[in-house]
Design an enzyme around this catalytic site. Structure first.
Site, PDB file in Angstrom:
ATOM      1  N   ASP A 198       0.775  -1.156  -0.027  1.00  0.00           N
ATOM      2  CA  ASP A 198      -0.065  -0.082  -0.092  1.00  0.00           C
ATOM      3  C   ASP A 198       1.062   1.297   0.203  1.00  0.00           C
ATOM      4  O   ASP A 198       1.820   1.583   1.058  1.00  0.00           O
ATOM      5  CB  ASP A 198      -0.833   0.102   1.320  1.00  0.00           C
ATOM      6  N   LYS A 245      -6.765   9.727  -1.869  1.00  0.00           N
ATOM      7  CA  LYS A 245      -6.060  10.649  -1.255  1.00  0.00           C
ATOM      8  C   LYS A 245      -4.905  11.527  -2.052  1.00  0.00           C
ATOM      9  O   LYS A 245      -5.575  12.267  -2.687  1.00  0.00           O
ATOM     10  CB  LYS A 245      -5.183   9.735  -0.190  1.00  0.00           C
TER      11      LYS A 245
END
Length: 394
Positions: free
Chosen positions: A185, A210
């Site tokens: 990630d 994000k």
């Protein structure tokens, strides 16, 4: 592709975020990819490779973002866009075989841990959680136990929210030796700060919500790999399970990606300044930020990252009869510029006490405050933090 692999490789990441995923240079055609709103496409006879066919299989608005992200991560193939970060997590976890072993950081994105925990509870996989910064412990977790070695190593570095830093090269090598694939990630770092494929990972995951989109206005996820067989499996999972992106969200995400380099440059620089000042503040009992020389992950981060990211965490000290958690809540309520909200990576600076979420493990201190530094003036951000911390004096 708008850029060949050779052309993309010749550009700095700062230029690639602007140039990748452009349409062909055809006279009087737009320089930006258009938004395509269609659920189906003309065609007769059997579908062949490259045929779009239907909106769940493909959309022309996905293609430019997937191309750009693949090139930014240094992959040989385009990325895959998903409806959300968790849709991408679900697709990545589908690579774990039935009753396979998943090794995952004990501190990582709560949604990933929750999904893995639920799959383990239903008997689909065995979950082994470990401190990802403890290389020996991770290697031990990868080894056979009860006759089964790990099938997948899930990496997050720096971790959410504790900002632990993994030795990426050592762990990916150990995972491959054990026969496991590695999923990383990379949401906190983005491909401009860290490129997990070059450090040995097989699949890279992003919550596009994000930093990549960067404006807190879309919910998307993505996966990237250079392995054609893994990509085919992931694409099949996306198609069959329907975790597809909306075209408008994909279009917005590509627009947001264009300013990623500028946003990261500004927010990283500000995060460093704020961390250094908070480190000596009397109302701060502890701080986590790999950009500080005193941070336990500093040396590793310096070796494998291009910067230290824009997330930092502080532990607020007990004050004036308040527990640390109560003091943290009071400090956050006193802020004016910083926004008390979950999520991260937008142009605005966000702050929250993480243990307000019941999904956070108890090993996360209840006075820990995560801060996502945006692109506001750093002196304004500091003045707001300082006055809010001053309210804890009584």
């Amino acid at each position: 592709m708008s850029l060949s692999e050779e052309q993309a490789a010749a550009l700095s990441p700062d230029s690639l975020v602007v140039a990748a995923g452009r349409p062909p240079r055809t006279r009087d055609e737009p320089v930006n990819p258009p938004l395509v709103l269609s659920s189906t496409y003309f065609g007769t006879g059997p579908l062949g490779d490259g045929d779009r066919g239907y909106g769940r299989y493909s959309n022309p608005t996905w293609d430019p973002f997937e191309e750009a992200l693949g090139q930014l991560e240094g992959a040989d193939l385009p990325g895959l866009l998903y409806a959300s970060g968790l849709a991408a997590v679900s697709s990545a976890l589908s690579l774990v075989p039935a009753q396979g072993v998943l090794v995952m950081p004990s501190h990582s994105y709560a949604g990933s841990v929750t999904m893995a925990t639920e799959l383990a509870a239903k008997g689909f996989l065995e979950l082994r959680t470990v401190d990802i910064a403890d290389t020996d412990a991770v290697v031990a977790a990868l080894a056979p136990a009860g006759g089964r070695a790990a099938s997948m190593l899930w990496l997050e570095s720096p971790t959410n929210p504790m900002l632990g830093v993994a030795d990426m090269r050592a762990l990916t090598a150990a995972a491959h030796e054990a026969g496991a694939i590695v999923v990383t990630d990379n949401t906190f770092s983005t491909p401009l700060v860290q490129q997990p494929l070059s450090l040995g990972s097989d699949v890279v995951l992003h919550s596009v919500t994000k930093y990549l989109s960067g404006h807190s206005d879309v919910v998307l996820g993505a996966l990237v790999t250079s392995d054609a067989s893994l990509r085919a499996e992931l694409l099949h999972h996306r198609t069959i399970h329907g975790g597809i992106a909306g075209p408008f969200e994909a279009w917005l995400a590509l627009r947001g990606l264009r300013t990623l380099a500028l946003r990261i440059e500004r927010s990283q620089a500000s995060a460093q300044v704020l961390a250094e000042r908070l480190d000596s503040h009397p109302r701060v009992a502890g701080i986590r930020f790999p950009g500080l020389a005193s941070d336990p992950g500093h040396v590793r981060a310096k070796e494998q990252m291009n910067g230290f990211g824009s997330i930092l965490c502080i532990e607020v000290a007990p004050s004036a009869g308040l527990t640390g958690a109560e003091a943290a809540d009071r400090m956050i309520r006193a802020l004016h510029l910083w926004l008390p909200a979950t999520s991260l990576g937008g142009v605005e600076s966000l702050i929250e006490r993480r243990r307000r979420h019941t999904a956070e493990p108890e090993s996360v201190p209840d006075n820990l405050v995560r801060m996502s530094v945006g692109i506001e003036n750093v002196e304004d951000l500091w003045a707001d933090l300082e006055q809010a911390l001053d309210t804890l004096d009584g």
